[in-house]
Design a protein around this motif. Structure first.
Motif, PDB file in Angstrom:
ATOM      1  N   GLY A  17       0.813  -1.207   0.000  1.00 58.90           N
ATOM      2  CA  GLY A  17       0.000   0.000   0.000  1.00 58.90           C
ATOM      3  C   GLY A  17       0.848   1.258   0.000  1.00 58.90           C
ATOM      4  N   ALA A  18       2.147   1.093   0.178  1.00 61.89           N
ATOM      5  CA  ALA A  18       3.055   2.241   0.155  1.00 61.89           C
ATOM      6  C   ALA A  18       3.347   2.639  -1.292  1.00 61.89           C
ATOM      7  CB  ALA A  18       4.352   1.882   0.867  1.00 61.89           C
ATOM      8  N   PHE A  19       3.909   3.810  -1.452  1.00 66.22           N
ATOM      9  CA  PHE A  19       4.301   4.280  -2.773  1.00 66.22           C
ATOM     10  C   PHE A  19       5.795   4.521  -2.801  1.00 66.22           C
ATOM     11  CE2 PHE A  19      -0.170   5.221  -2.727  1.00 66.22           C
ATOM     12  CZ  PHE A  19      -0.562   4.937  -4.032  1.00 66.22           C
ATOM     13  N   LYS A  20       6.363   4.397  -3.979  1.00 64.08           N
ATOM     14  CA  LYS A  20       7.796   4.579  -4.165  1.00 64.08           C
ATOM     15  C   LYS A  20       8.000   5.458  -5.398  1.00 64.08           C
ATOM     16  CE  LYS A  20      11.541   1.939  -6.041  1.00 64.08           C
ATOM     17  NZ  LYS A  20      12.139   0.689  -6.348  1.00 64.08           N
ATOM     18  N   VAL A  21       9.004   6.321  -5.354  1.00 62.37           N
ATOM     19  CA  VAL A  21       9.344   7.132  -6.529  1.00 62.37           C
ATOM     20  C   VAL A  21      10.004   6.197  -7.542  1.00 62.37           C
ATOM     21  CG1 VAL A  21      10.752   9.026  -7.409  1.00 62.37           C
ATOM     22  CG2 VAL A  21       9.613   9.252  -5.199  1.00 62.37           C
ATOM     23  N   ASN A 137      15.949  25.611  -6.039  1.00 65.71           N
ATOM     24  CA  ASN A 137      15.904  25.272  -4.609  1.00 65.71           C
ATOM     25  C   ASN A 137      14.479  24.999  -4.151  1.00 65.71           C
ATOM     26  OD1 ASN A 137      18.577  25.235  -3.492  1.00 65.71           O
ATOM     27  ND2 ASN A 137      18.673  27.432  -3.857  1.00 65.71           N
ATOM     28  N   TYR A 138      13.541  25.776  -4.630  1.00 65.25           N
ATOM     29  CA  TYR A 138      12.148  25.612  -4.228  1.00 65.25           C
ATOM     30  C   TYR A 138      11.542  24.321  -4.779  1.00 65.25           C
ATOM     31  CZ  TYR A 138       7.147  26.267  -3.860  1.00 65.25           C
ATOM     32  OH  TYR A 138       5.818  26.074  -3.584  1.00 65.25           O
ATOM     33  N   ILE A 139      11.811  24.011  -6.037  1.00 68.79           N
ATOM     34  CA  ILE A 139      11.119  22.900  -6.708  1.00 68.79           C
ATOM     35  C   ILE A 139      11.756  21.537  -6.414  1.00 68.79           C
ATOM     36  CG2 ILE A 139      12.384  22.918  -8.914  1.00 68.79           C
ATOM     37  CD1 ILE A 139       8.587  22.667  -8.602  1.00 68.79           C
ATOM     38  N   MET A 140      13.008  21.514  -5.960  1.00 74.91           N
ATOM     39  CA  MET A 140      13.705  20.233  -5.758  1.00 74.91           C
ATOM     40  C   MET A 140      12.971  19.229  -4.884  1.00 74.91           C
ATOM     41  SD  MET A 140      17.759  20.408  -5.476  1.00 74.91           S
ATOM     42  CE  MET A 140      18.643  21.211  -6.764  1.00 74.91           C
ATOM     43  N   PRO A 141      12.450  19.619  -3.710  1.00 77.83           N
ATOM     44  CA  PRO A 141      11.747  18.628  -2.890  1.00 77.83           C
ATOM     45  C   PRO A 141      10.543  18.014  -3.620  1.00 77.83           C
ATOM     46  CG  PRO A 141      12.197  20.601  -1.609  1.00 77.83           C
ATOM     47  CD  PRO A 141      12.551  20.912  -3.026  1.00 77.83           C
ATOM     48  N   TYR A 142       9.879  18.791  -4.441  1.00 76.99           N
ATOM     49  CA  TYR A 142       8.736  18.279  -5.211  1.00 76.99           C
ATOM     50  C   TYR A 142       9.198  17.301  -6.290  1.00 76.99           C
ATOM     51  CZ  TYR A 142       6.175  21.997  -2.914  1.00 76.99           C
ATOM     52  OH  TYR A 142       5.609  22.806  -1.968  1.00 76.99           O
ATOM     53  N   LEU A 143      10.328  17.609  -6.930  1.00 78.81           N
ATOM     54  CA  LEU A 143      10.854  16.727  -7.971  1.00 78.81           C
ATOM     55  C   LEU A 143      11.347  15.400  -7.398  1.00 78.81           C
ATOM     56  CD1 LEU A 143      12.815  19.333 -10.129  1.00 78.81           C
ATOM     57  CD2 LEU A 143      10.503  18.439 -10.490  1.00 78.81           C
ATOM     58  N   LEU A 144      11.717  15.406  -6.119  1.00 73.42           N
ATOM     59  CA  LEU A 144      12.157  14.184  -5.452  1.00 73.42           C
ATOM     60  C   LEU A 144      10.996  13.423  -4.812  1.00 73.42           C
ATOM     61  CD1 LEU A 144      15.382  15.581  -3.780  1.00 73.42           C
ATOM     62  CD2 LEU A 144      15.265  13.929  -5.653  1.00 73.42           C
ATOM     63  N   GLY A 145       9.815  14.016  -4.779  1.00 74.60           N
ATOM     64  CA  GLY A 145       8.652  13.350  -4.209  1.00 74.60           C
ATOM     65  C   GLY A 145       8.467  13.581  -2.725  1.00 74.60           C
ATOM     66  N   TRP A 146       9.243  14.495  -2.121  1.00 77.77           N
ATOM     67  CA  TRP A 146       9.150  14.728  -0.679  1.00 77.77           C
ATOM     68  C   TRP A 146       7.792  15.297  -0.296  1.00 77.77           C
ATOM     69  CZ3 TRP A 146      12.170  13.316   3.303  1.00 77.77           C
ATOM     70  CH2 TRP A 146      13.424  12.780   2.980  1.00 77.77           C
TER      71      TRP A 146
END
Length: 176
Positions: A17-21, A137-146
C-alpha cells in the motif's frame, strides 16, 4: 528566451500500500532563438529543449561567478534508421563578469547522413541566474517526491505511535 518547465516524479504503488518514486522529476529548459532585432521576438517553432536532473540542477545552484560547466546528454536508438541526438549545454562566465553564457548545441545525426547541428546562445545575467537558483531550490523537494511524503503524514497517527514507544515518548530530547 529561456523557459523552465518542471516535470513531476512518477510513483509506483507497492503491494503493502506504500508508494515509491519510480522516476525522479526534472526540469525542461526551453531555448527559443531570437528573431527580432529591435524588439524581443522569439521563434518558438525552432526551440530546443534540454532536461536537467535534480543533481544537474544542484550543479547550477553552486556554480560560482567564474565557474563553467558542461552538461551532455545522448539519445541513441537501437535501430539504425533512427536519429541519434547529442545535446550539450555549456554554461560559461561572460567576459565582463555580468553573468553566464548558456549555449545549447544539438546534433542530430540521421543514419548514413552528415549531422545537423543547431546552436542557441543565451546570455544570462547574475540576477537571472539567481532567480533560476531560487526556483531550483524551491522545486527540488517536489521533484524528489518529498511533498507526497509530507502530505501523507497524519499527526494523530504519529502521536499515538510516539506515546506507545518509550523511545519516542515523553523522554525524547524535544520534550525536555
Amino acid at each position: 528566451m529561456l523557459t523552465v518547465i518542471p516535470r513531476p516524479p512518477e510513483f509506483e504503488s507497492k503491494s503493502s500500500g506504500a508508494f515509491k518514486v519510480s522516476k525522479e522529476g526534472y526540469v525542461v529548459l526551453q531555448f527559443a532563438p531570437s528573431v527580432g532585432a529591435d524588439e524581443p521576438i522569439y521563434d518558438w517553432n525552432h526551440k530546443q529543449t534540454f532536461s536537467l536532473s535534480v543533481s544537474e540542477m544542484g550543479t547550477l545552484i553552486i556554480l560560482g561567478a567564474r565557474d563553467s560547466w558542461e552538461f551532455s546528454h545522448e539519445t541513441v536508438k537501437l535501430k539504425s534508421s533512427k536519429i541519434d541526438v547529442r545535446k550539450v549545454l555549456k554554461v560559461e562566465p561572460l567576459l565582463d563578469a555580468t553573468g553566464h553564457l548558456f549555449s545549447l548545441r544539438v546534433l542530430k545525426k540521421p543514419a548514413n547522413m552528415e549531422g545537423i547541428q543547431k546552436s542557441i546562445f543565451l546570455p544570462v545575467t547574475r540576477a537571472d541566474l539567481e532567480v533560476l537558483r531560487s526556483l531550483f531550490n524551491y522545486i527540488m523537494p517536489y521533484l524528489l517526491g518529498w511533498n507526497a511524503f509530507g502530505n501523507s503524514i497524519k499527526p494523530e497517527v504519529y502521536s499515538q505511535v510516539n506515546s506507545t514507544n518509550p523511545r519516542y515518548g515523553a523522554d525524547n530530547e524535544w520534550n525536555r
